[in-house]
Design a protein around this motif. Sequence first.
Motif, PDB file in Angstrom:
ATOM      1  N   VAL A   6     -36.298 -14.283 -14.172  1.00 57.84           N
ATOM      2  CA  VAL A   6     -35.112 -14.706 -13.431  1.00 57.84           C
ATOM      3  C   VAL A   6     -34.044 -15.122 -14.436  1.00 57.84           C
ATOM      4  O   VAL A   6     -34.135 -16.187 -15.055  1.00 57.84           O
ATOM      5  CB  VAL A   6     -35.427 -15.877 -12.477  1.00 57.84           C
ATOM      6  N   ASP A   7     -33.052 -14.277 -14.613  1.00 62.09           N
ATOM      7  CA  ASP A   7     -31.978 -14.544 -15.577  1.00 62.09           C
ATOM      8  C   ASP A   7     -30.765 -13.731 -15.158  1.00 62.09           C
ATOM      9  O   ASP A   7     -30.898 -12.574 -14.757  1.00 62.09           O
ATOM     10  CB  ASP A   7     -32.418 -14.158 -16.994  1.00 62.09           C
ATOM     11  N   ASP A   8     -29.587 -14.324 -15.254  1.00 60.66           N
ATOM     12  CA  ASP A   8     -28.383 -13.626 -14.800  1.00 60.66           C
ATOM     13  C   ASP A   8     -27.742 -12.755 -15.874  1.00 60.66           C
ATOM     14  O   ASP A   8     -26.724 -12.121 -15.626  1.00 60.66           O
ATOM     15  CB  ASP A   8     -27.353 -14.627 -14.256  1.00 60.66           C
ATOM     16  N   VAL A  52     -37.795 -18.578 -15.793  1.00 61.56           N
ATOM     17  CA  VAL A  52     -36.528 -18.907 -15.138  1.00 61.56           C
ATOM     18  C   VAL A  52     -35.523 -19.452 -16.149  1.00 61.56           C
ATOM     19  O   VAL A  52     -35.814 -20.409 -16.874  1.00 61.56           O
ATOM     20  CB  VAL A  52     -36.751 -19.955 -14.024  1.00 61.56           C
ATOM     21  N   ASP A  53     -34.350 -18.839 -16.178  1.00 64.27           N
ATOM     22  CA  ASP A  53     -33.270 -19.341 -17.030  1.00 64.27           C
ATOM     23  C   ASP A  53     -32.781 -20.671 -16.465  1.00 64.27           C
ATOM     24  O   ASP A  53     -32.675 -20.836 -15.246  1.00 64.27           O
ATOM     25  CB  ASP A  53     -32.130 -18.317 -17.058  1.00 64.27           C
ATOM     26  N   LEU A  54     -32.486 -21.614 -17.350  1.00 61.25           N
ATOM     27  CA  LEU A  54     -32.003 -22.918 -16.896  1.00 61.25           C
ATOM     28  C   LEU A  54     -30.662 -22.800 -16.188  1.00 61.25           C
ATOM     29  O   LEU A  54     -30.412 -23.469 -15.187  1.00 61.25           O
ATOM     30  CB  LEU A  54     -31.884 -23.869 -18.092  1.00 61.25           C
ATOM     31  N   GLU A  59     -25.556 -21.518 -10.574  1.00 63.54           N
ATOM     32  CA  GLU A  59     -26.747 -22.155 -10.023  1.00 63.54           C
ATOM     33  C   GLU A  59     -27.608 -22.735 -11.145  1.00 63.54           C
ATOM     34  O   GLU A  59     -27.455 -22.384 -12.313  1.00 63.54           O
ATOM     35  CB  GLU A  59     -27.561 -21.141  -9.210  1.00 63.54           C
ATOM     36  N   CYS A  60     -28.519 -23.612 -10.756  1.00 59.82           N
ATOM     37  CA  CYS A  60     -29.412 -24.249 -11.725  1.00 59.82           C
ATOM     38  C   CYS A  60     -30.838 -23.752 -11.520  1.00 59.82           C
ATOM     39  O   CYS A  60     -31.357 -23.766 -10.398  1.00 59.82           O
ATOM     40  CB  CYS A  60     -29.363 -25.767 -11.565  1.00 59.82           C
ATOM     41  N   GLY A  61     -31.460 -23.321 -12.608  1.00 58.86           N
ATOM     42  CA  GLY A  61     -32.827 -22.830 -12.523  1.00 58.86           C
ATOM     43  C   GLY A  61     -33.807 -23.885 -12.045  1.00 58.86           C
ATOM     44  O   GLY A  61     -34.792 -23.572 -11.362  1.00 58.86           O
ATOM     45  N   LEU A  62     -33.550 -25.144 -12.378  1.00 60.91           N
ATOM     46  CA  LEU A  62     -34.446 -26.218 -11.945  1.00 60.91           C
ATOM     47  C   LEU A  62     -34.387 -26.400 -10.431  1.00 60.91           C
ATOM     48  O   LEU A  62     -35.406 -26.676  -9.789  1.00 60.91           O
ATOM     49  CB  LEU A  62     -34.094 -27.522 -12.659  1.00 60.91           C
ATOM     50  N   THR A  81     -34.451 -21.411 -22.082  1.00 61.97           N
ATOM     51  CA  THR A  81     -33.105 -21.952 -22.210  1.00 61.97           C
ATOM     52  C   THR A  81     -32.670 -22.078 -23.662  1.00 61.97           C
ATOM     53  O   THR A  81     -33.500 -22.051 -24.574  1.00 61.97           O
ATOM     54  CB  THR A  81     -33.040 -23.351 -21.552  1.00 61.97           C
ATOM     55  N   SER A  82     -31.380 -22.220 -23.850  1.00 63.02           N
ATOM     56  CA  SER A  82     -30.840 -22.528 -25.174  1.00 63.02           C
ATOM     57  C   SER A  82     -30.399 -23.987 -25.227  1.00 63.02           C
ATOM     58  O   SER A  82     -29.889 -24.458 -26.242  1.00 63.02           O
ATOM     59  CB  SER A  82     -29.647 -21.615 -25.493  1.00 63.02           C
TER      60      SER A  82
END
Length: 214
Positions: A6-8, A52-54, A59-62, A81-82
């Motif tokens: 899951v990453d945009d 899942v990307d943060l 939107e927020c991955g969390l 995440t970075s």
Amino acid sequence: MQIVIVDDHPLVRKGLTSIFALDTAIEILGEATNKREALALFRTTKPNLAIVDLRLGNECGLDLIIEAKQQGITSKFVVLTSSMEELDFQRAKEIGVDGYVLKEALPEELIHALQIIYRGRKYYDPGVLDFVMKSRESPFEKDRHFEQLTPKEKEVLLELGMGQSNKQISQTLYITEYTVKKHVSQVLAKLELADRTHAALYANAKGLVTYSVN
């Protein structure tokens, strides 16, 4: 090991796909770019792991992980995440993510992290742990020279904090018991601790783990 990504960012998804192609034990079930797509994908594919990307655009991955858990999704969740923000890391721990990995991690480090998580253990990137510890100002952190530990020694310290034996640590980190003993000795020496019990207490005091030490 069946996973979804899951990453945009298309380049990130493509890069992860290339990395996972190196391990025949990993099967990619699908990709999603936002919360709506991800929730639908979780329900239809039921993956073992979800990366899942943060940050998912606006939107927020969390938030996605929280909603997925509320909907009964039983997949293990790994935040990629970075971000080196302590608040992001602490919130991720609070909602029960199974892993927190920096995008700067080497391919073999990411695969290693997924293997640990797949086996039922949590994995926090040593780079994040190092940054969080350095950002804290109490004398306890400064006196114990946490920053001198290598990434692998930090992983061993984390395992000691959970009360694991050398054999269990070797199985979790995919290293020999002899290597574990060497790392434990280095951890104790660098942190000026008397034994592994004190190392476990130290890991708990630092907040690396939340397990009770008997």
